[in-house]
Design a protein around this motif. Structure first.
Motif, mmCIF file in Angstrom:
data_model
loop_
_atom_site.group_PDB
_atom_site.id
_atom_site.type_symbol
_atom_site.label_atom_id
_atom_site.label_comp_id
_atom_site.label_asym_id
_atom_site.label_seq_id
_atom_site.Cartn_x
_atom_site.Cartn_y
_atom_site.Cartn_z
ATOM 1 N N GLY A 246 0.790 -1.219 0.000
ATOM 2 C CA GLY A 246 0.000 0.000 0.000
ATOM 3 C C GLY A 246 0.821 1.269 0.000
ATOM 4 N N VAL A 247 2.066 1.185 -0.425
ATOM 5 C CA VAL A 247 2.941 2.362 -0.448
ATOM 6 C C VAL A 247 2.690 3.164 -1.737
ATOM 7 C CG1 VAL A 247 5.335 3.141 -0.537
ATOM 8 C CG2 VAL A 247 4.699 1.217 0.927
ATOM 9 N N PRO A 248 2.547 4.481 -1.645
ATOM 10 C CA PRO A 248 2.322 5.313 -2.843
ATOM 11 C C PRO A 248 3.609 5.501 -3.649
ATOM 12 C CG PRO A 248 2.433 6.706 -0.909
ATOM 13 C CD PRO A 248 2.491 5.290 -0.407
ATOM 14 N N GLU A 249 4.054 4.431 -4.282
ATOM 15 C CA GLU A 249 5.345 4.406 -4.974
ATOM 16 C C GLU A 249 5.462 5.486 -6.052
ATOM 17 O OE1 GLU A 249 8.125 2.667 -4.756
ATOM 18 O OE2 GLU A 249 7.653 1.014 -3.404
ATOM 19 N N ILE A 250 4.412 5.669 -6.824
ATOM 20 C CA ILE A 250 4.482 6.594 -7.953
ATOM 21 C C ILE A 250 4.601 8.034 -7.470
ATOM 22 C CG2 ILE A 250 3.361 7.325 -10.087
ATOM 23 C CD1 ILE A 250 4.370 4.360 -9.923
ATOM 24 N N LEU A 251 3.867 8.378 -6.438
ATOM 25 C CA LEU A 251 3.965 9.729 -5.879
ATOM 26 C C LEU A 251 5.334 9.963 -5.246
ATOM 27 C CD1 LEU A 251 0.417 10.020 -4.275
ATOM 28 C CD2 LEU A 251 1.241 11.191 -6.325
#
Length: 251
Positions: free
Chosen positions: A30-35
């Motif tokens: 659930g990590v916002p990798e793209i941001l």
């Protein structure tokens, strides 16, 4: 009401040096990798991050950490990130370690407008007494230590006062979301994402599947759009790019 931005870069463009960020995720789930990658490309530094952990080497918040762009971390778990441990022990990084349940409630309380609350977690330890190393000096001594916290008895049991957390920005990842910012989290990716989203004054959500308003049943929405200011739709490849920290299989 249309909160969708054209790209992750556009959505995080105004995050300045020294900003405070609540970031969702647990380990690599659930990590916002793209941001996070967009923020790395944008160049902001001196960031004050609130997150359960700081990613791993080369993934998640570990990307910003390795680049020396994070000045302070409030979290619960150093985890598998060797660079996190190195920076903390060498005095390059300030770290406030918080019991995991307390951290979740501090974020939720901040988002709900609750300035502080009492919890039994940490009573009788340095969490309450103070003295936890927040920052080390280069010689290994403690340069900055946690202050003592107020304690109080309720019905014969001791509790420690903890303050709610609010941040200037929040970065989260959701499974589905609509243009109004209503979000649905899938399975373990729910972890810290809802509470982090509540804590941010400006919350940016990357969503694996963007739908139109009305397609999400009110009963399935985990986080209402009032807590979300910007939405970024991921491509199929971005949504599928998921890793786990340790793969365990039968021989």
């Amino acid at each position: 009401m249309n909160k969708v931005r054209g790209s992750a870069a556009e959505a995080i463009a105004d995050i300045p040096d020294g900003a405070s960020l609540a970031v969702g995720g647990f380990g690599l789930g659930g990590v916002p990798e793209i941001l996070i990658r967009a923020l790395y490309a944008q160049g902001a530094g001196g960031l004050k991050v609130v997150s359960n952990n700081c990613g791993v080497d080369g993934r998640g918040l570990g990307v910003l950490l390795a680049a020396g762009r994070i000045a302070r971390v409030t979290g619960s778990y150093v985890g598998e990130n060797k660079e996190f441990a190195r920076q903390y022990l060498s005095g390059e990084l300030e770290v406030e370690l918080v019991p995991q349940g307390t951290l979740a409630e501090r974020l939720r309380a901040g988002g709900a407008g609750i300035p502080a609350f009492y919890t039994p977690a940490g009573v009788g330890t340095q969490v309450a007494r103070g003295g936890l190393p927040w920052r080390y000096a280069q010689d290994g001594s403690v340069a900055v230590a946690s202050p003592p916290k107020e304690t109080r008895d309720f019905a014969g049991r001791a509790y420690v006062l903890e303050h709610g957390i609010t941040t200037e920005f929040a970065l989260v990842r959701a499974w589905r979301g609509d243009r109004h910012g209503n979000l649905v989290f899938r399975k373990a990716a729910a972890n810290f994402n809802p509470s982090a989203a509540m804590a941010g004054r400006i919350t940016v959500a990357e969503v694996e599947e963007l739908v139109e308003p009305g397609e999400l049943s009110p009963d399935e929405i985990h986080l209402p759009g009032v807590f979300v200011q910007r939405v970024v739709a991921l491509t199929a490849a971005e949504a599928a790019d998921k890793q786990i920290e340790k793969r365990t299989v039968r021989s």
